[in-house]
Scaffold this active site. Structure first.
Site, PDB file in Angstrom:
ATOM      1  N   LYS A   1     -29.603   0.361  24.135  1.00 35.67           N
ATOM      2  CA  LYS A   1     -29.757  -0.326  25.531  1.00 35.67           C
ATOM      3  C   LYS A   1     -31.051  -1.335  25.488  1.00 35.67           C
ATOM      4  O   LYS A   1     -31.913  -1.036  24.846  1.00 35.67           O
ATOM      5  CB  LYS A   1     -30.413   0.641  26.515  1.00 35.67           C
ATOM      6  CG  LYS A   1     -30.480   0.343  27.866  1.00 35.67           C
ATOM      7  CD  LYS A   1     -30.606   1.368  29.028  1.00 35.67           C
ATOM      8  CE  LYS A   1     -31.840   1.495  29.319  1.00 35.67           C
ATOM      9  NZ  LYS A   1     -32.924   0.673  29.727  1.00 35.67           N
TER      10      LYS A   1
ATOM     11  N   TYR B   1     -37.834   7.468  24.131  1.00 34.57           N
ATOM     12  CA  TYR B   1     -38.964   6.616  23.766  1.00 34.57           C
ATOM     13  C   TYR B   1     -39.529   7.519  22.748  1.00 34.57           C
ATOM     14  O   TYR B   1     -39.842   8.803  22.822  1.00 34.57           O
ATOM     15  CB  TYR B   1     -39.875   6.433  24.704  1.00 34.57           C
ATOM     16  CG  TYR B   1     -39.431   5.415  25.870  1.00 34.57           C
ATOM     17  CD1 TYR B   1     -38.964   4.130  25.408  1.00 34.57           C
ATOM     18  CD2 TYR B   1     -39.399   5.549  27.195  1.00 34.57           C
ATOM     19  CE1 TYR B   1     -38.662   2.984  26.451  1.00 34.57           C
ATOM     20  CE2 TYR B   1     -39.234   4.557  28.276  1.00 34.57           C
ATOM     21  CZ  TYR B   1     -38.594   3.474  27.667  1.00 34.57           C
ATOM     22  OH  TYR B   1     -38.243   2.372  28.604  1.00 34.57           O
TER      23      TYR B   1
ATOM     24  N   HIS C   1     -33.407  -4.277  31.125  1.00 28.98           N
ATOM     25  CA  HIS C   1     -34.460  -3.309  31.581  1.00 28.98           C
ATOM     26  C   HIS C   1     -34.821  -3.574  33.468  1.00 28.98           C
ATOM     27  O   HIS C   1     -35.928  -3.432  33.642  1.00 28.98           O
ATOM     28  CB  HIS C   1     -35.806  -3.265  31.057  1.00 28.98           C
ATOM     29  CG  HIS C   1     -36.330  -2.124  30.781  1.00 28.98           C
ATOM     30  ND1 HIS C   1     -36.808  -1.363  29.443  1.00 28.98           N
ATOM     31  CD2 HIS C   1     -37.114  -1.257  31.649  1.00 28.98           C
ATOM     32  CE1 HIS C   1     -37.275  -0.561  29.589  1.00 28.98           C
ATOM     33  NE2 HIS C   1     -37.601  -0.306  31.000  1.00 28.98           N
TER      34      HIS C   1
ATOM     35  N   SER D   1     -34.694   9.903  31.435  1.00 23.78           N
ATOM     36  CA  SER D   1     -35.751   9.192  30.867  1.00 23.78           C
ATOM     37  C   SER D   1     -36.745  10.161  30.173  1.00 23.78           C
ATOM     38  O   SER D   1     -36.752  11.095  30.661  1.00 23.78           O
ATOM     39  CB  SER D   1     -36.632   8.349  31.704  1.00 23.78           C
ATOM     40  OG  SER D   1     -37.397   7.815  31.145  1.00 23.78           O
TER      41      SER D   1
ATOM     42  N   THR E   1     -33.787   2.744  23.834  1.00 26.19           N
ATOM     43  CA  THR E   1     -33.991   1.222  24.463  1.00 26.19           C
ATOM     44  C   THR E   1     -34.925   0.516  23.591  1.00 26.19           C
ATOM     45  O   THR E   1     -35.791   1.018  23.061  1.00 26.19           O
ATOM     46  CB  THR E   1     -34.899   1.668  25.856  1.00 26.19           C
ATOM     47  OG1 THR E   1     -34.338   2.743  26.596  1.00 26.19           O
ATOM     48  CG2 THR E   1     -35.068   0.366  26.536  1.00 26.19           C
TER      49      THR E   1
HETATM   50  C1  GLV Z   1     -39.844   2.538  32.047  1.00 27.12           C
HETATM   51  O1  GLV Z   1     -39.125   2.466  31.427  1.00 27.12           O
HETATM   52  C2  GLV Z   1     -39.823   1.790  33.081  1.00 27.12           C
HETATM   53  O2  GLV Z   1     -39.399   0.656  33.134  1.00 27.12           O
HETATM   54  O3  GLV Z   1     -40.957   1.685  33.962  1.00 27.12           O
END
Ligand code: GLV
Length: 399
Positions: free
Chosen positions: A260, A137, A284, A114, A163
């Site tokens: 995603k 991100y 998510h 991530s 994402t």
């Molecule tokens: C980060 O992507 C989260 O869901 O905390």
């Protein structure tokens, strides 16, 4: 820093790892992993909906050693399970992202890192003998993200995950109650009412400080240094990816892009039209829009819309090998697991992650044997009964 934990074989299923993580981690860290948005309806439903799919086994069939191997984007995997991007893993265990990546590589699968991670992406890639994907991100804006994408390419990441379900952060009520905002102000007076939860976990606390007590994101390099931990809500909001961003990202990345956060057949088609090499049916883990349908329920619609043009993956709610087998029967090529391994990491570090993967692997093997199926490649719709209304959208989509 070496920490001795429980014997991993004592954990029979993922729920056991979850309970052990809750015992070792401070409440706010455990709840960050475990919690979802608002009433956590989608969080629960993601798991529960797997129960609506029934198996149709073929008995009295010989299945001596079921073959779990598959490929995703041409990468061979020893089992159809990829470690999903999970933010802030260095809070769960010292050098958490490196530790999890090592375990993933040793198990013969992909680790996804991530953006919101505490270890440098180069160190994480070096830590795994296997392949790794980078989840992007857009924190810090386009130039900052662009520089990270270059670093990820140079370090040898083989796919970029975008994402697309974070235009704003989900309302994570547990985080608010646990003082996530106050703790990140770095103002002693505001932090004080929430400090007790850390003092109650001295083992975690000494491991955290032994690891440097760092609270920064070294893969988001701002002009004045790595981005400091901030409220996840604020960060996600500033990190939104839109379809418009795909163009410039594709220009600098050049490799495969995995989208995603697909919830509908329409977005699946859009992602493929925009050049996605694979898509992940994902909500998510129920952490964003509460009330969206469980991913296993959405899978038939997405597969009907785009399954012949792209590789379809699924995450959210996978806790057992039988969940994985159901998803594969319904058209997923592999699944991503987040919480399932994060509990293991929080409970027992690398051996905990290895144990989580082993639990899922032996579950899949047993399920295949009980189904009378010799390999994951042979799994198809004939092995499951899927509620008829889940397939209605499929008929509409392909009409
Ligand atoms: C980060 O992507 C989260 O869901 O905390």
């Amino acid at each position: 820093m070496r920490e001795f934990g429980p014997v991993p074989s004592a954990f029979v299923n993922i729920e056991d790892l979850r309970r052990a993580a809750r015992r070792r981690l401070p409440r706010s860290v455990f709840d960050y992993i475990d919690g979802g948005a608002e009433g956590e309806v989608t969080l629960r439903e993601n798991c529960r909906a797997f129960e609506d799919v029934g198996f149709r086994p073929r008995c009295a069939v010989e299945t001596p050693a079921p073959d779990l191997r598959t490929t995703v984007l041409g990468t061979p995997l020893s089992l159809p399970v990829i470690l999903a991007p999970v933010g802030s893993s260095r809070m769960f265990w010292p050098r958490g992202e490196e530790v999890a990546a090592t375990a993933a590589g040793a198990a013969g699968t992909i680790y996804s890192l991530s953006t919101l991670s505490g270890c440098r992406l180069e160190d994480v890639k070096k830590a795994t003998p296997g392949p790794a994907w980078y989840q992007l991100y857009l924190c810090g804006g386009r130039d900052v993200a662009g520089a990270t994408v270059q670093r990820a390419r140079d370090a040898g990441y083989s796919a970029l995950i975008l994402t697309i379900d974070t235009p704003v952060a989900g309302m994570r009520e547990r985080d608010l109650r646990n003082g996530a905002r106050e703790l990140l102000t770095r103002k002693p007076f505001e932090m004080l009412p929430h400090i007790g939860q850390f003092l109650a976990r001295p083992r975690w606390l000494s491991a955290f400080f032994g690891d440097g007590g760092l609270m920064q994101f070294p893969n988001v390099m701002l002009p004045d240094g790595p981005m400091l931990y901030a409220d996840v809500g604020v960060m996600l909001e500033q990190s939104t990816v839109t379809w418009r961003d795909l163009g410039w990202i594709r220009d600098i990345w050049k490799g495969p892009i995995v989208i995603k956060g697909i919830h509908t057949g329409d977005d699946a088609r859009r992602a493929v039209d925009e050049g996605a090499s694979a898509i992940v049916v994902s909500n998510h883990g129920g952490r964003q829009l509460d009330g969206v349908r469980a991913t296993i329920r959405v899978l038939p619609e997405v597969v009907a819309a785009a399954g012949d043009r792209t590789e379809v993956l699924l995450d959210s709610g996978v806790r057992r090998g039988s969940d994985i087998v159901k998803a594969l029967c319904m058209g997923a090529r592999a699944v991503l697991v987040g919480r399932a391994y994060a509990y293991g990491l929080g409970a027992a570090g690398g051996p905990g992650v290895t144990r989580a993967i082993d639990i899922l692997r032996t579950d899949v093997i047993r399920t295949l044997k009980l189904l009378g199926c010799r390999s994951v490649a042979e799994l198809d719709a004939s092995y499951v009964d899927v509620p008829r209304e889940w397939l209605r959208a499929t008929a509409e989509t392909s009409a």
